[in-house]
Motif scaffolding. Structure first.
Motif, PDB file in Angstrom:
ATOM      1  N   PRO A 888      28.222  23.450 -10.147  1.00 35.10           N
ATOM      2  CA  PRO A 888      29.323  22.513  -9.841  1.00 35.10           C
ATOM      3  C   PRO A 888      30.187  22.995  -8.687  1.00 35.10           C
ATOM      4  N   GLY A 889      30.427  24.289  -8.639  1.00 33.47           N
ATOM      5  CA  GLY A 889      31.232  24.806  -7.547  1.00 33.47           C
ATOM      6  C   GLY A 889      30.566  24.619  -6.208  1.00 33.47           C
ATOM      7  N   LEU A 890      29.237  24.789  -6.153  1.00 29.49           N
ATOM      8  CA  LEU A 890      28.519  24.560  -4.897  1.00 29.49           C
ATOM      9  C   LEU A 890      28.571  23.104  -4.483  1.00 29.49           C
ATOM     10  N   VAL A 891      28.508  22.215  -5.444  1.00 26.15           N
ATOM     11  CA  VAL A 891      28.613  20.786  -5.119  1.00 26.15           C
ATOM     12  C   VAL A 891      29.978  20.481  -4.503  1.00 26.15           C
ATOM     13  N   PHE A 892      31.018  21.042  -5.077  1.00 25.84           N
ATOM     14  CA  PHE A 892      32.356  20.830  -4.511  1.00 25.84           C
ATOM     15  C   PHE A 892      32.457  21.409  -3.104  1.00 25.84           C
ATOM     16  N   LEU A 893      31.853  22.607  -2.912  1.00 24.32           N
ATOM     17  CA  LEU A 893      31.875  23.198  -1.574  1.00 24.32           C
ATOM     18  C   LEU A 893      31.125  22.324  -0.578  1.00 24.32           C
ATOM     19  N   LEU A 894      29.961  21.826  -1.008  1.00 22.36           N
ATOM     20  CA  LEU A 894      29.190  20.970  -0.098  1.00 22.36           C
ATOM     21  C   LEU A 894      29.960  19.689   0.220  1.00 22.36           C
ATOM     22  N   GLN A 895      30.605  19.123  -0.800  1.00 24.92           N
ATOM     23  CA  GLN A 895      31.425  17.927  -0.588  1.00 24.92           C
ATOM     24  C   GLN A 895      32.536  18.209   0.409  1.00 24.92           C
ATOM     25  N   THR A 896      33.161  19.367   0.285  1.00 30.45           N
ATOM     26  CA  THR A 896      34.230  19.732   1.220  1.00 30.45           C
ATOM     27  C   THR A 896      33.693  19.879   2.625  1.00 30.45           C
ATOM     28  N   VAL A 897      32.540  20.540   2.771  1.00 35.30           N
ATOM     29  CA  VAL A 897      31.956  20.748   4.096  1.00 35.30           C
ATOM     30  C   VAL A 897      31.606  19.418   4.744  1.00 35.30           C
ATOM     31  N   LEU A 898      30.950  18.547   3.994  1.00 35.54           N
ATOM     32  CA  LEU A 898      30.502  17.273   4.557  1.00 35.54           C
ATOM     33  C   LEU A 898      31.688  16.357   4.845  1.00 35.54           C
ATOM     34  N   VAL A 924      24.860  20.141 -15.878  1.00 36.35           N
ATOM     35  CA  VAL A 924      25.623  21.379 -15.766  1.00 36.35           C
ATOM     36  C   VAL A 924      27.113  21.099 -15.552  1.00 36.35           C
ATOM     37  N   PHE A 925      27.515  19.834 -15.478  1.00 34.34           N
ATOM     38  CA  PHE A 925      28.910  19.483 -15.218  1.00 34.34           C
ATOM     39  C   PHE A 925      29.627  19.200 -16.531  1.00 34.34           C
ATOM     40  N   ARG A 926      30.860  19.665 -16.586  1.00 31.86           N
ATOM     41  CA  ARG A 926      31.732  19.266 -17.681  1.00 31.86           C
ATOM     42  C   ARG A 926      32.315  17.892 -17.373  1.00 31.86           C
ATOM     43  N   GLN A 927      32.996  17.321 -18.336  1.00 28.26           N
ATOM     44  CA  GLN A 927      33.544  15.976 -18.157  1.00 28.26           C
ATOM     45  C   GLN A 927      34.577  15.953 -17.046  1.00 28.26           C
ATOM     46  N   ASP A 928      35.455  16.954 -17.013  1.00 30.62           N
ATOM     47  CA  ASP A 928      36.483  16.992 -15.981  1.00 30.62           C
ATOM     48  C   ASP A 928      35.876  17.218 -14.608  1.00 30.62           C
ATOM     49  N   GLU A 929      34.783  17.956 -14.558  1.00 31.19           N
ATOM     50  CA  GLU A 929      34.124  18.214 -13.276  1.00 31.19           C
ATOM     51  C   GLU A 929      33.448  16.941 -12.766  1.00 31.19           C
ATOM     52  N   LEU A 930      32.863  16.163 -13.654  1.00 31.11           N
ATOM     53  CA  LEU A 930      32.266  14.895 -13.229  1.00 31.11           C
ATOM     54  C   LEU A 930      33.330  13.942 -12.700  1.00 31.11           C
ATOM     55  N   GLN A 931      34.466  13.926 -13.352  1.00 29.83           N
ATOM     56  CA  GLN A 931      35.563  13.076 -12.868  1.00 29.83           C
ATOM     57  C   GLN A 931      36.015  13.505 -11.473  1.00 29.83           C
ATOM     58  N   ARG A 932      36.025  14.801 -11.253  1.00 35.37           N
ATOM     59  CA  ARG A 932      36.423  15.296  -9.923  1.00 35.37           C
ATOM     60  C   ARG A 932      35.389  14.913  -8.880  1.00 35.37           C
ATOM     61  N   VAL A 933      34.107  14.975  -9.243  1.00 37.04           N
ATOM     62  CA  VAL A 933      33.049  14.577  -8.316  1.00 37.04           C
ATOM     63  C   VAL A 933      33.199  13.092  -7.942  1.00 37.04           C
ATOM     64  N   LEU A 934      33.431  12.271  -8.957  1.00 41.02           N
ATOM     65  CA  LEU A 934      33.601  10.848  -8.703  1.00 41.02           C
ATOM     66  C   LEU A 934      34.815  10.578  -7.818  1.00 41.02           C
TER      67      LEU A 934
END
Length: 957
Positions: A888-898, A924-934
């Motif tokens: 999840p942390g890598l996904v957030f980093l990639l989102q930030t980079v892009l 691998v995502f928790r509920q709060d992490e999925l909400q942050r991704v969305l």
């Protein structure tokens, strides 16, 4: 007896004796009269002689005269004789060479002898001799009084001087590993202790027990003295038991019976006793104990001879009484009349019921004490010679009465038909009866009673002069042997006459080996000394209770632990190894516990070079445990290689040991992966000392190229913890500890070992996990480079000029052109770095064959890795936790980079990647992490709408 007082008294007596000798030269040998009867001229001459003799004594005290050694009588019985062992001046304990040349050497103050047991005999007190042998001169090690200075400057001189003893014992054991050399090994132990005792005696010659730093030295000296005696006893008794066992086995194989065959009618006392010793092991061992105790007392005999002076200048008995009687015959007036003897025969004091002259009485008391000391040390010939030298040849003859009678002429005449000498006492029974009667006479002195009681088997007459536990044991076992011998002689004698009846007290004690020690331990005076460690060991060895002895040693180790003396632990460990080599039925669990305690103390006291050898004597699991525990504290790389070489030389399993070292270090601070999500969110860039130890622990597995697969597994385990704690720099340091070609080395090593390129599943998954970490570390490094370029590489836009002059505007336009060029270049590089970072992160998110930190499925028919006993039971759980912590942390980093790089369409496409069933990243995502991704996806969609595109980034029609 107070030695200083004796020396003072001896000096006074020496002056009187010198004067007597001088006057004896003038009057034909008559002893000198008292000082008050000597003329002034004689007094002046006496003074001159005293001065000369004092100077002579002083010269002798600082000179290096040769000293004399003595041997116990030899004979025809099967004896273990003792001979002095010479110590060369080149012994490793000689410290003379450390301090340069010394101007003068002084004789050793406390001479000591060591007698060794010969292979084919044992020393018997019932040995017949046809005469006294001449004394032998032996060269003893000289005391170098000026060479001990360096050791005396140490905080604990005795401890420092004895450090080499541990290495010496190791070398002895290595030099004699086989069972055939077992008793030679024990003899080497004994010699090594003896040499150390001699060296420590040099240190304490002028030291006082009250000196604080010398107390430990005296303690060590006492311990080594007792250990030397114990090894001597072990060699004697175990060798006899071994030979007895071998002889019995041979007789059983040959079908023979141990039947005594009597040749002819005549059997002398000596032959009867010889047969008894050959037949009865208990009697033989009891005599070996007596011989051992006598050999231990030889030091006391030598010390007594050095400190007790006998003042007879000629072989004259009762010289003062003789001088007084001669004066009475010539009319020379005497002093006050006393009830003194008027005849000079040996029985005069008792027959006349009169007193001896005070000086004669004193001389006789000293002589009797000396005789007993010699008898206690097995030096009867030496005592007899001193009797003859002091004018009491009759007493030397009385000391012959105990010897066994033997007439060799019954077996045949000599080679030329001549008769051979008869030896021993044919009326030994009568002599013993007289000795018993003497012991009941109150007029006989305590030492005279003890002498003849010891020779005739009278225990009550000997015990009053016994001062130590060893003295008591000697007295009891001597009486025990005497009783057995007397029983045998009276049962099988061929004499025509009936033997004299001994007192009933002689037969009342039916001693056994165990009853001897029970009686001694019941004595209140001896109770404390009986509980000494070495005395207990000696008791169990004599009794033959090896199982009980091991229980005793184990209890001492268990109860006292690290408080047990290291020298005592050394003895215990080598005694255990001795029992193993001799194939005794030992309690292996107790033996291993003793060896483990010794290894633990070697580690604590930093005897590092010895540890590998003794660890190799433990069971395999204990070997790995203890040597790994030792290696944990070694940080220097050269030292690590050295101790690994010692382990290989000792035959230890290096692969298992080094694996255990790394596991011990990394498991000291175990991390609960399930609670890490509550920890800090930021990356920890600090590498603590504990972290550094874990990182450097990987070096243990890099020394051997054959352990590269294990190095991968252990490095993976360490990196799992560091990455879970967001210690990326520490994880990178662990990764860099492994050589870059590690994967290739693992494949090549397996190919060489098995001939196949297909790695076992455990190694295959370790390589896969290693590549997973490589991908993650590359992604994090690439993201850091992107951050660095985005925040620190971006050019700064120049500020517009405040004034409106033409020159300022031209300069500003020029700066803006440069800024635009640099920004364009920066943006281009940012896109390239973004692409690189995106690729590296996707390498993690879309890791091949099942995903990042997912093992390959077990092959058909192969057990699960988690179920294997040598695998890490927490590995699968930790890997699963890492997926939830990292991805999840890598996904957030990639989102930030892009998103920051304005690649909004790429941001939206992340939703497809997360939702794909191929990798199931959404799991691998928790509920709060999925909400942050969305939420992040929503922001990117809004940006796309602002650009006139659809929410998913498609162009609008």
């Amino acid at each position: 007896m107070d030695m200083s007082r004796d020396e003072s008294f001896a000096a006074q007596r020496h002056g009187r004796r010198s004067l007597q000798t001088f006057e004896a030269m003038l009057d034909g040998g008559s002893p000198a009269v008292r000082d008050q009867q000597i003329s002034k001229v004689f007094k002046r001459r006496s003074t001159a002689l005293n001065v000369q003799k004092s100077i002579q004594l002083l010269d002798e005290s600082v000179g290096s005269p040769s000293t004399k050694g003595w041997r116990t009588p030899g004979g025809t019985l099967k004896h273990t004789s003792y001979t002095p062992r010479l110590l060369s001046s080149g012994t490793k304990f000689d410290v003379s060479t450390r301090f340069g040349p010394t101007p003068k050497k002084t004789p050793q103050g406390n001479k000591s002898f060591q007698r060794s047991f010969h292979d084919d005999s044992f020393q018997s007190s019932f040995h017949n001799t046809s005469g006294l042998r001449p004394l032998q001169e032996e060269d003893m090690t000289e005391e170098i009084t000026t060479t001990n200075v360096g050791l005396l400057l140490e905080e604990d001189p005795g401890v420092s001087a004895s450090k080499g003893l541990f290495e010496d014992f190791l070398q002895c054991h290595r030099a004699h590993p086989s069972e055939a050399e077992l008793f030679l090994l024990v003899e080497e132990y004994q010699k090594t202790c003896k040499e150390q005792v001699v060296m420590l005696k040099k240190l304490v010659t002028h030291a006082s027990r009250q000196e604080e730093k010398m107390r430990k030295t005296f303690i060590v000296l006492h311990q080594l003295y007792e250990e030397e005696a114990t090894w001597k006893l072990i060699r004697s008794l175990f060798k006899d038991r071994h030979e007895t066992c071998m002889r019995e086995e041979c007789m059983m194989e040959e079908g023979e019976e141990d039947i005594q065959v009597v040749q002819g009618i005549y059997q002398s006392d000596e032959k009867i006793v010889n047969a008894l010793f050959d037949r009865d092991q208990s009697v033989r061992e009891a005599q070996l104990v007596v011989d051992w105790l006598e050999s231990c007392a030889q030091d006391d005999c030598e010390n007594f001879a050095d400190n007790i002076k006998f003042f007879s200048d000629r072989a004259v008995g009762y010289e003062n009484a003789r001088h007084r009687l001669q004066n009475q015959q010539t009319g020379v007036p005497a002093g006050a009349e006393r009830n003194l003897i008027t005849e000079l025969d040996p029985d005069a004091p008792i027959r006349q019921n009169r007193l001896l002259d005070d000086l004669d009485k004193e001389d006789e008391d000293r002589l009797l004490q000396y005789i007993f000391v010699c008898l206690r040390a097995g030096q009867l010939e030496k005592a007899q010679k001193m009797c003859s030298d002091c004018g009491q040849a009759w007493r030397a003859a009385t000391l012959e009465g105990w010897k066994l009678f033997h007439d060799p002429n019954f077996e045949g005449v000599g080679p030329e038909g001549q008769r051979r000498a008869v030896i021993g006492n044919p009326h030994r029974d009568i002599w013993k009866t007289v000795c018993w009667n003497m012991s009941q006479d109150a007029r006989v002195g305590i030492y005279e009673k003890a002498i003849y009681s010891a020779l005739s088997g009278n225990l009550r007459g000997v015990l009053p002069v016994c001062k130590s536990w060893l003295d008591y044991v000697w007295a009891y076992f001597r009486v025990f042997v005497d009783r057995k011998v007397e029983d045998e002689i009276r049962l099988k004698t061929t004499l025509s006459r009936s033997l004299a009846i001994l007192p009933g007290e002689y037969w009342e004690k039916n001693l056994t080996t165990r009853s001897v020690f029970k009686e001694i331990e019941a004595n209140e005076v001896m109770q404390k000394e009986s509980m000494g460690l070495y005395h207990l060991i000696q008791k169990y060895v004599i009794v033959g209770d090896i199982s009980g002895l091991l229980d005793l040693l184990y209890e001492r180790v268990r109860q006292q632990g690290q408080d047990v003396s290291l020298h005592a632990l050394r003895f215990m460990a080598h005694f255990v190894l001795f029992l193993r080599t001799s194939e005794q039925n030992t309690k292996e669990e107790l033996c291993n516990s003793i060896l483990e305690c010794y290894v633990e103390r070697l580690i604590r006291d930093k005897h590092y070079n010895l540890i590998a050898y003794y660890v190799s004597k433990l069971p395999l699991n204990a070997q790995v445990h203890w040597y790994a525990l030792f290696l944990e504290g070694i940080t220097n790389k050269d030292e690590r290689q050295h101790y690994l070489d010692l382990a290989e030389e000792a035959g230890l399993d290096l692969a298992a040991v080094t694996k255990k070292v790394v596991e011990n270090i990394r498991m000291k601070s175990d991390v609960d992966f399930t609670s890490i999500h509550e920890a800090q969110e930021s990356v920890d860039t600090v590498i603590s000392e504990e972290d550094r130890l874990k990182i450097e622990a990987i070096d243990w597995l890099v020394f051997d190229i054959g352990q590269r697969a294990e190095a991968l597994k252990q490095a993976n385990a360490v990196m799992r913890t560091f990455i879970a704690l967001k210690k990326i720099d520490a994880a990178r340091a662990v990764f860099e500890k492994l050589p870059p070609d590690s994967v290739d080395v693992v494949h090549r090593t397996w190919l060489q070992q098995t001939g196949t390129t297909m790695l076992p599943l455990e190694d295959k998954n370790a390589v896969r996990e290693y590549l997973c970490f490589k991908a993650y570390l590359d992604a994090m490094e690439s993201f850091n480079d992107w951050i660095q370029h985005y925040h620190h590489g971006q050019p700064t836009q120049p500020a517009p000029p405040e004034g409106g002059s033409f020159t300022d505007r031209v300069a500003y336009e020029h700066r803006m052109k440069q800024y635009d060029q640099e920004r364009e270049r920066w943006h281009h590089n940012l896109l390239m770095q973004t692409q690189t970072t995106k690729d590296h992160i996707y390498n993690v998110l879309l890791f091949a064959d099942g995903g990042w930190m997912v093992d390959q499925a077990e092959e058909e028919g192969e057990e699960s890795i988690a179920d294997r006993p040598d695998s890490d039971p927490l590995r699968h759980e930790q890997m699963d936790c890492l997926r939830h912590l990292v991805l999840p942390g890598l996904v957030f980093l990639l989102q930030t980079v892009l998103h920051t790089s304005e690649q909004y369409q790429e941001c939206v496409r992340l939703a497809d990647i997360l939702a794909a069933e191929q990798n199931k990243l959404y799991q691998v995502f928790r509920q709060d992490e999925l909400q942050r991704v969305l939420h992040l996806l929503r922001e990117s969609s809004l940006k796309l709408l602002d650009q006139g595109r659809g929410p998913l980034g498609y162009e609008r029609n």
